[in-house]
Enzyme design. Structure first.
Site, short mmCIF file in Angstrom:
data_model
loop_
_atom_site.label_atom_id
_atom_site.label_comp_id
_atom_site.label_asym_id
_atom_site.label_seq_id
_atom_site.Cartn_x
_atom_site.Cartn_y
_atom_site.Cartn_z
N LYS A 111 0.84 -1.20 0.00
CA LYS A 111 0.00 0.00 0.00
C LYS A 111 0.88 1.25 0.00
CE LYS A 111 -3.92 -2.24 2.19
NZ LYS A 111 -4.53 -2.73 3.43
N GLN A 119 -4.94 -1.28 9.63
CA GLN A 119 -4.87 -2.63 9.05
C GLN A 119 -5.49 -3.66 10.00
OE1 GLN A 119 -3.50 -3.39 5.89
NE2 GLN A 119 -4.43 -5.38 6.31
N ASP A 125 -11.34 2.87 4.06
CA ASP A 125 -11.74 1.46 3.98
C ASP A 125 -13.26 1.32 3.95
OD1 ASP A 125 -9.92 -0.57 3.66
OD2 ASP A 125 -9.40 -0.74 5.78
#
Ligand code: NDP
Length: 296
Positions: free
Chosen positions: A54, A98, A121
Site C-alpha cells: 500500500k 490494518q 476502507d
C-alpha cells in the site's frame, strides 16, 4: 463456451494511472497532495506485506504515505489517540487501520474513531449507513473494485440477477448494496442457504466471497454469466503453495461468459480502489470535483 478473462491487473493499472493524473492536477492547480496514513499494529506477516505494498503504490501515484507501525502490545487508548491525531492532521486525507488487530484491541471501537470522511476502507458505521441508504459514502475497496470490473465489462447492470455468496461486513454485504445501487436484483447467499448450486445457477452476475478454495463449480454457473471470484486461498498442490479462488476456475471458465482469475482478478483492484478512495476523500475535503469513474 470459453469465458473472457477479466484482467484485474491491467484494470488496476488503469485506475492507478487515472489517480496519478488527477493527483498531478491537484498539485499543479491547487498545491494539494493527497495523503494516506496506514496504521499497523503488531507483526502479522500478511499484514506487513499488504502495508508495504500500500505504501509503495501510494507513493507511486504521487500521494504522501504516512506509515505508523505500533508494537503488538499497544494499549487501546494509545491507538485511539493516534487515530484522533490523524483525524486532526490536515495532510492526512485517508486513514486505514490494518485489520485484523491483536485480540486485546476492540476493532469496532478503533474503526469508529476514524473520521468518517477519512475512512478510506469504508468500515465506519456512518459509511455503512450511508451506503445502505444510497447516500454518498466511502465504499469498501474490494467490493468497489468488483463493481468497477463489472461496469467495465457489462456496461449497465440494471435488471440483472446478481448472487453474492458470502455476507461478511467487508465484502459480501457492501457488494450486495453496490449491486442493488446499480439496480440488480440481488440475492445474498451464505452457509445456511439451501441448495446453493441452484441459487447460483440463477445468477447473471455471480460474486463468490466465501474463503473456501474452489467451492463454486462449473455446474453452479449459468451459461454466459459473469463470475467475480473474490477468494484468496493458499493451497498445497504438488508440494508447492498455490493461490486459488473460491471458484473452480477451470470448470467455471468453460461455462461462464466472463470470469476473474486468481491471482490477477479482484486482488489488484483492492489497493487501486484504496488509492481512488484517498483521492476522493481529498477532493471532498477541499470542496473540489471528485474523480469521475472512481467512485460508486
Ligand atoms: P468471511 O469469512 O468473513 O465470510 C465468509 C462468508 O462466506 C460468510 O458469510 C459465510 O457464511 C460464507 N460461507 C462460508 N462457507 C460457506 C459455504 N460452505 N457455503 C456458503 N457460504 C459460505 O470472509 P471475507 O468476506 O472476509 O472473505 C471472503 C474471501 O474473500 C476470502 O477468501 C478472503 O481471503 C477474500 N478476500 C479477498 C480480498 C481481495 O482483496 N481480493 C479482500 C477481502 C477478502 P456465514 O455468514 O453463514 O458464516
Amino acid at each position: 463456451m470459453t469465458a473472457t478473462i477479466i484482467d484485474g491487473k491491467a484494470f488496476a493499472e488503469k485506475v492507478r494511472g487515472q489517480v496519478a493524473a488527477h493527483v498531478a492536477r491537484l498539485k499543479a492547480d491547487h498545491g494539494i497532495t493527497p495523503g494516506l496514513a496506514v496504521v499497523l499494529v503488531g507483526e502479522d506477516p500478511a499484514s506487513q506485506v499488504y502495508v508495504r505494498s500500500k505504501g509503495k503504490q501510494t507513493v507511486e501515484v504521487g500521494m504522501a504515505s504516512f506509515e505508523h507501525k505500533l508494537p503488538a502490545d499497544t494499549a487501546e487508548a494509545d491507538l485511539v489517540a493516534l487515530v484522533q491525531r490523524l483525524n486532526a492532521d490536515p495532510e492526512v486525507h485517508g486513514i486505514l487501520v490494518q485489520l485484523p488487530l491483536p485480540s486485546h484491541l476492540n476493532s469496532d471501537l478503533v474503526i469508529n474513531t476514524i473520521d468518517p470522511a477519512k475512512d478510506v476502507d469504508g468500515f465506519h458505521i456512518s459509511n455503512v449507513g450511508l451506503l445502505g441508504t444510497g447516500q454518498k459514502a466511502m465504499v469498501p475497496c474490494t467490493p468497489l473494485g468488483c463493481l468497477m470490473l463489472l461496469r467495465d465489462h457489462l456496461g449497465s447492470l440494471s435488471g440483472l440477477n446478481a448472487v453474492v455468496v458470502g455476507r461478511s461486513n467487508i465484502v459480501g454485504k457492501p457488494m450486495a448494496q453496490l449491486l442493488l445501487g446499480d439496480s440488480c436484483t440481488v440475492t445474498i447467499a451464505h452457509s445456511r442457504t439451501k441448495d446453493l448450486p441452484a441459487v447460483c445457477r440463477a445468477a447473471d452476475i455471480l460474486v463468490a466471497a466465501v474463503g473456501r478454495p474452489e467451492m463454486v463449480k462449473g455446474d453452479w454457473v449459468k451459461p454466459g454469466a459473469t463470475v467475480i471470484d473474490v477468494g484468496i486461498n493458499r493451497v498445497e498442490r504438488d508440494g508447492k503453495t498455490k493461490l486459488v479462488g473460491d471458484v473452480d476456475f477451470a470448470s467455471a471458465a468453460a461455462v461462464a461468459g466472463a470470469i476473474t482469475p486468481v491471482p490477477g482478478g479482484v486482488g489488484p483492484m483492492t489497493i487501486a480502489c484504496l488509492l481512488a478512495n484517498t483521492l476522493t476523500a481529498c477532493c471532498r475535503a477541499n470542496g473540489l470535483a471528485e474523480p469521475e469513474g472512481l467512485t460508486a
